[in-house]
Each structure stands twice: as C-alpha cells, then as structure tokens.
Design an enzyme around this catalytic site. Structure first.
Site, PDB file in Angstrom:
ATOM      1  N   ALA B 107       0.844  -1.167  -0.005  1.00  0.00           N
ATOM      2  CA  ALA B 107       0.086   0.096  -0.115  1.00  0.00           C
ATOM      3  C   ALA B 107       0.792   1.234   0.139  1.00  0.00           C
ATOM      4  O   ALA B 107       0.426   2.535  -0.124  1.00  0.00           O
ATOM      5  CB  ALA B 107      -0.975   0.093   1.366  1.00  0.00           C
ATOM      6  N   LYS B 108       2.201   1.182   0.230  1.00  0.00           N
ATOM      7  CA  LYS B 108       3.044   2.178   0.314  1.00  0.00           C
ATOM      8  C   LYS B 108       2.641   3.286   1.052  1.00  0.00           C
ATOM      9  O   LYS B 108       2.551   4.690   0.539  1.00  0.00           O
ATOM     10  CB  LYS B 108       3.263   2.611  -1.209  1.00  0.00           C
ATOM     11  CG  LYS B 108       4.276   1.452  -2.133  1.00  0.00           C
ATOM     12  CD  LYS B 108       4.495   1.799  -3.494  1.00  0.00           C
ATOM     13  CE  LYS B 108       5.199   0.765  -4.083  1.00  0.00           C
ATOM     14  NZ  LYS B 108       4.308  -0.537  -4.389  1.00  0.00           N
ATOM     15  N   VAL B 109       2.299   3.211   2.243  1.00  0.00           N
ATOM     16  CA  VAL B 109       1.788   4.263   3.157  1.00  0.00           C
ATOM     17  C   VAL B 109       2.730   5.197   3.691  1.00  0.00           C
ATOM     18  O   VAL B 109       3.817   4.785   3.712  1.00  0.00           O
ATOM     19  CB  VAL B 109       0.851   3.421   4.344  1.00  0.00           C
ATOM     20  CG1 VAL B 109      -0.175   2.508   4.018  1.00  0.00           C
ATOM     21  CG2 VAL B 109       1.748   2.910   5.148  1.00  0.00           C
TER      22      VAL B 109
END
Lengths: 289, 289
Positions: B107-109
């Site tokens: 999700a590459k938060v």
C-alpha cells in the site's frame, strides 16, 4: 482525402481544478477545513471510536462548514474502518459537494504504472468511487511515476497535490537532501511540477499538478515562488506550534490559488456546531486578503 | 508492599515477522507471489473489470498458490472497487492464511502522527480490518514519521517494509540524491532502518522494520548488505526486462530472510490454474539455494 478542419477551441472537456479553486476561493476565502476522524478526535468529541462515531463527527462538521471552499479528508482515518469507512467517505464527499465545497483526498498515494490508474478510479472525479476533486501524492518513486495520475486528473478537472515539503522535522533527511545540481530534493520537485504543468497548459491556465508546502520560513516562501500557476496547499494554520503570520507569509499577497488548510485550529472548538461555525468564520475573516 | 518477581522471559507476546518468514521461507522457498487485479490483468485473463472479475482472479491464484510462502497484494487494485474491493481483500487474505501463506499489503503508506495508528488498524495483524502480516511504507516524510507504525507492527508480529530503493528510472531523482554525509538518500534510509531495528531487538532477532530494494546491481547488493537482520523484499523476479541472475545477486547465498517477489513471471501463464501452478513450482525450484 479531405481534411476536416474542426473549429479550434481552448475550452477543455471540463474546467480545471485550478480555475474552480481560484473562483471559489475568491468567493468564499482560501480556507480549507481538515477532517480527521481519528481515535483521539472522536474521544475529544465524546464519540465512539467506530464508524458510527465517525459519521456523527462528519455530520457535525458538515453542519458547521456549509460555506467553506474546500475540505481535506484524511483518508486513513476513514479507511481504518474498512469497507464501511470508505462508504462513509463517499457519502461525506457527496454532501460536501451539495454545499459547493471541493474535496481534497489526503491519501498521499505513491506508486508506479497501472496503480496510478487504480488510484484515479478510486479518488478522482465524478466517475470515481469516492468522487474527490484532488488527491495528495508522494513522489519518493520520482515525479514521473505520478504523471499518469496527473494526466487522468486533467481529464476530469481534478488535481494531484504533490508533497513537496512537509513541516515535520523528520522530513529533512529526504526532502532537504541535495539533488544533482545544488537544489534540494524539494526544490527540484517544485521546479519539475511547475515545468510539467507549464508543458501541459502553456496558455498559463492551471495544469493538473498542485503541491503541498508545509509552512516553515524561509523555505516555504522559496518553494511557493517556484510554483507559479499551481494550486499550493499550505497546511498548519491554527496549530498551536505555528504562528499564523508564518503560514500566511508563505503565500504572497494576491496569489489567488493558495489553499490554506486548518484542522485542529477549528476542530478544537467542537463538538458544538455553533462554536465550530463561529471559529471557522473567524478564521475566514482573518485570512481574507 | 511485596514486589512480585515474574519469571523473566525473552519470548514476546508473539513471534516476530522475521522469525515467521525465515522459517516459512526455509520450508517453502523465499518466493512471494504478487497479486495485481488491475484492469489489464483482468482483461488478459478474460475476466470482467469489476469486483466479480477480481474475485475470480483471486480464486484462480489461490487454487494455484496453496504452497507459496507469501503473497504480496497490490492494495490499490482492490481499493479501486471501493468498499467491495476492501471486502474482497479481507476475504482473500483470510484464505491465504488458511493455506499458511503470509500476506504483504503493498500500500506504500506514508504520513505522520495518528495516521500511522490508522494504517496499523487497517492493515496489520489479526485484529486489524484487513489482517495483513506486513505493509509497505514510503519514507518521503522521514523514517521517524513511520516509527509508530513499526512499533505497532512489532506488537502484533507484523512488519513494515520501507521502500528504500525502487528500480523505476524516475526514482533516481529522490532516492539517489545526496544525504548530508555522502551517502545517498537510499543508503541513509537503509542504515537508519537497520539501526532502529537493532535498537529494538539488540539480541539480534528481527525487528519490525524490513525494506524493499529493487533489483538493480550494484546498488541493490550494497543496500541489502546495509540491512542485516531485516527482511528485505526484492521485487522484479521473472520480469522480461530483468535478468534472474541480477535479482538473485542482490541477495547473498545463505541469507534466509530475503523475500523474492514474482508477479508477471507467473501470472502471464494464467488464467489456467494448472499452468499457473506449474510456473510457480518451476520458479520455486529455480530460486532454491
């Protein structure tokens, strides 16, 4: 073969986010209200930490903020409730639009290739799942990785606000690193955002890229100056650790495309709707040029 | 007042992600299967571009990949379907767990403060909405902004895989910029990830931070060497533009905590479940030390 000359037109399929925002900001002021149904805000407003509590929180904000030009929703505070949280966010966005407010989805998306189309399908424009008018984006994978999202934004009159400089201290290690030619990473990013926009919209209207520039002088003023004809979001208004003059100084007088976000500065006057409205009105007057 | 001496124990409330992963990788191989129900994959598999098509896509993958050690789900390709997409992702994750596979939420938060708790509530551990075992994170706002997420990950035996270096060309402008002391941004990030992990787990077990290092030599080998006792995900296996030897060379022999992700290299053999299974088996054999 006969070549058919279509009448040339400068009008796109829809008005750009920049045009919509500057008009609305001139009418209503450049204030954008941050919406953050976090555990701690729900507790402070004496609401349950679940999707019902978040819905009540949103409802109070809507009733207080009918005249605000934009709201910025912090997506993770909705998404944490799973599918029901996304449902709430879609409904909240719809109601904001009924009041004529634009909705910025603060999701800080960053990825490459096809995922950018997925993010557009989720966040941007009336045909998307959540129907936002803008989404924030993170360029750690390079600005070019976000181009496809900006292209899609342009097609639906939306914007992609790229995190150029954030005001948290930890950010320096990346954002203030030196790019190849003596500019910082943040400066280069600002220049690249402006150049790409100009190439997309050489007639000096607004391209689909905007920027987020945290309000810390003197950097913020330099970065904002590098971003002509870009909608620049400056968060931090009304925070106890930030002087209002410093936030406002990031944006020169007469720059009509800035978007000034206030969150705790208004929300701490809740949960009473009347008190929220009064606080919002006071801030609106305060930032009017 | 009597002080009760509890028996001292080095066993935490749950096994760390690093321990779980190394055991599983030793048993099943270090292969991780990427799951990307994008419009283009659904079209290639002759499925409709909606949540039903995505569910059918997931079902085929599940049937083919019962023995895989981990799957990496690209969250935006689920989230683009809104609430129903998140529902599908939660169900898919549950079924992966039934097969004993770990699930990495790609999700590459990246954000700050309370949002990190919101991301933990959404992604990490059995009590979260989506129930993932790890989530990918973006440190454009500085690694310290992600610390709270890593702390929460440690509490539930999950991991946060920080994007250190991605292999797309556009990424150089940020990741190869010079940090204050002649290291690149990516090198400094790798060192900081390793140092933080070591401080959390000085007994040389795995801390909750891992890293994502795109397979491009010689950088990838240098970065992986800076990350001892960190689970390092190396994506790109089986991509037509990447030599398998280059991907494997990023990870020294005997390093049992690498996680090697393959997506198109397996998925292009679909939609036939048998063909997918055969391709997966062949890759598993190929990367076995």
């Amino acid at each position: 073969m006969t070549r058919i000359d279509l009448p040339r037109t400068d009008v796109g399929p829809c008005e750009s986010f920049g045009e919509r925002w500057t008009k609305l900001a001139a009418e209503r002021s450049a204030l954008c209200l941050g919406v953050a149904p976090s555990s701690s805000w729900l507790a402070r407003w004496d609401l349950t930490d679940d999707v019902r509590g978040a819905a009540a929180y949103c409802d109070r904000i809507l009733r207080a903020a009918t005249g605000v030009a934009a709201v910025k929703v912090q997506v993770p505070f909705f998404a944490r409730f799973g599918p029901e949280g996304l449902d709430l966010l879609a409904r909240f966005t719809e109601r904001c639009h009924e009041h004529g407010s634009l909705v910025v989805m603060d999701a800080k998306v960053g990825d490459a290739d096809d995922t950018m189309h997925a993010y557009a399908d989720l966040y941007l424009g009336p045909g998307s799942r959540l129907g936002g008018d803008a989404v924030t984006a993170n360029a750690y994978m390079g600005l070019r990785s976000i181009h496809p999202l900006a292209v899609r934004a342009g097609q639906v009159g939306a914007a992609v606000l790229v995190l150029v400089r954030t005001s948290n201290h930890a950010a320096e290690e990346v954002q203030q690193a030196s790019s190849t030619d003596d500019r910082t990473v943040a400066q280069r990013l600002a220049d690249d955002v402006a150049a790409w926009n100009h190439a997309q919209a050489p007639d000096a209207s607004w391209g689909p890229f905007g920027a987020v520039v945290g309000a810390r002088l003197p950097e913020s003023a330099d970065l904002v100056a590098r971003l002509p004809r870009c909608v620049v979001e400056v968060p931090g208004l009304g925070r106890p650790d930030r002087a209002t003059a410093e936030v406002l100084a990031a944006v020169p007088d007469g720059r009509g495309d800035a978007l000034l976000t206030i969150t705790s500065g208004v929300l701490r006057h809740g949960p009473d709707v009347g008190a929220l409205r009064t606080a919002l009105e006071a801030w609106r007057e305060r930032i009017r040029p």
